[in-house]
Write a protein that holds these residues in place. Structure first.
Motif, mmCIF file in Angstrom:
data_model
loop_
_atom_site.group_PDB
_atom_site.id
_atom_site.type_symbol
_atom_site.label_atom_id
_atom_site.label_comp_id
_atom_site.label_asym_id
_atom_site.label_seq_id
_atom_site.Cartn_x
_atom_site.Cartn_y
_atom_site.Cartn_z
ATOM 1 N N THR A 1 78.129 79.131 58.397
ATOM 2 C CA THR A 1 77.491 80.426 58.113
ATOM 3 C C THR A 1 76.006 80.190 57.889
ATOM 4 N N ASP A 2 75.265 81.262 57.637
ATOM 5 C CA ASP A 2 73.833 81.168 57.355
ATOM 6 C C ASP A 2 73.547 80.996 55.873
ATOM 7 N N GLN A 3 74.563 80.669 55.069
ATOM 8 C CA GLN A 3 74.367 80.607 53.625
ATOM 9 C C GLN A 3 74.838 79.301 53.016
ATOM 10 N N LEU A 4 74.133 78.917 51.973
ATOM 11 C CA LEU A 4 74.587 77.874 51.055
ATOM 12 C C LEU A 4 74.740 78.551 49.697
ATOM 13 N N TYR A 5 75.506 77.946 48.815
ATOM 14 C CA TYR A 5 75.737 78.505 47.486
ATOM 15 C C TYR A 5 75.308 77.488 46.443
ATOM 16 N N TRP A 6 74.577 77.958 45.432
ATOM 17 C CA TRP A 6 74.057 77.069 44.410
ATOM 18 C C TRP A 6 74.515 77.528 43.036
ATOM 19 N N SER B 1 77.007 74.099 47.427
ATOM 20 C CA SER B 1 78.274 74.129 48.156
ATOM 21 C C SER B 1 78.137 74.958 49.426
ATOM 22 N N PRO B 2 78.975 74.677 50.429
ATOM 23 C CA PRO B 2 78.989 75.532 51.612
ATOM 24 C C PRO B 2 79.903 76.741 51.433
ATOM 25 N N ASP B 3 80.679 76.779 50.339
ATOM 26 C CA ASP B 3 81.609 77.883 50.110
ATOM 27 C C ASP B 3 81.259 78.645 48.832
ATOM 28 N N ILE C 1 81.863 70.487 48.220
ATOM 29 C CA ILE C 1 80.593 69.965 47.702
ATOM 30 C C ILE C 1 79.707 69.536 48.853
ATOM 31 N N PHE C 2 78.497 70.074 48.849
ATOM 32 C CA PHE C 2 77.496 69.668 49.832
ATOM 33 C C PHE C 2 76.461 68.766 49.171
ATOM 34 N N VAL C 3 75.939 69.198 48.032
ATOM 35 C CA VAL C 3 75.091 68.355 47.176
ATOM 36 C C VAL C 3 75.826 68.256 45.839
ATOM 37 N N PRO C 4 76.299 67.064 45.462
ATOM 38 C CA PRO C 4 77.056 66.934 44.221
ATOM 39 C C PRO C 4 76.179 67.178 42.994
ATOM 40 N N VAL D 1 70.164 65.074 52.594
ATOM 41 C CA VAL D 1 71.504 65.372 53.084
ATOM 42 C C VAL D 1 71.424 66.016 54.460
ATOM 43 N N ASP D 2 72.197 65.482 55.393
ATOM 44 C CA ASP D 2 72.336 66.062 56.726
ATOM 45 C C ASP D 2 73.669 66.789 56.799
ATOM 46 N N GLY D 3 73.727 67.850 57.598
ATOM 47 C CA GLY D 3 75.002 68.535 57.730
ATOM 48 C C GLY D 3 74.981 69.649 58.743
#
Length: 141
Positions: free
Chosen positions: A114-119, A73-75, A81-84, A108-110
């Motif tokens: 911010t400088d972070q993704l959340y997994w 997710s980006p949040d 959802i960025f990668v489901p 996935v392109d996007g």
């Protein structure tokens, strides 16, 4: 001719995260900060990016865990959802059946703000201990 893309990697380093059948609270992973040719920092939103793969290594696989499901997710809440939810079968070690890993081929392109993704990761059954997560990505240079 188009811009060249350089493959980069974000890495959690060695961690200890117990995985169960429920998604855990999303964890941040920092993408390498970008620097312009004049040495000034750039924000991630300055460039598009492409995630190509996610690598996860686990140990202490127990009680029937055979797959891992990943969400990116980006949040920080995991609401966007960025990668489901994506499931992969655990491949266990040749000599130690309680160690293993999965590889997710992601395309996935996007853009990020911010400088972070959340997994977040969960098992299908039982438990495992996540030891390392790596994300390979590229950006135009």
């Amino acid at each position: 001719m188009g811009k060249a893309y350089i493959i980069k990697q974000a890495d959690t380093g060695t961690i200890t995260r117990t995985l169960t059948t429920a998604f855990h609270t999303p964890v941040a992973i920092d993408l390498a900060p970008e620097v312009s040719p004049d040495g000034k920092s750039l924000t991630v939103t300055a460039y598009p990016f492409h995630i190509s793969a996610v690598y996860i290594q686990v140990d202490s696989i127990a009680a029937g865990a055979t797959t891992l499901t990943l969400r990116i997710s980006p949040d920080s809440l995991g609401d966007e959802i960025f990668v489901p939810n994506t499931t992969a079968t655990l491949s266990t070690g040749f000599t130690t059946a309680t160690k293993g890993g999965v590889v997710y081929k992601v395309d996935v392109d996007g853009f990020l703000s911010t400088d972070q993704l959340y997994w977040s990761v969960r098992t299908d059954a039982g438990t495992a201990t996540l030891r390392n997560l790596k994300i390979t990505f590229s950006r135009p240079e």
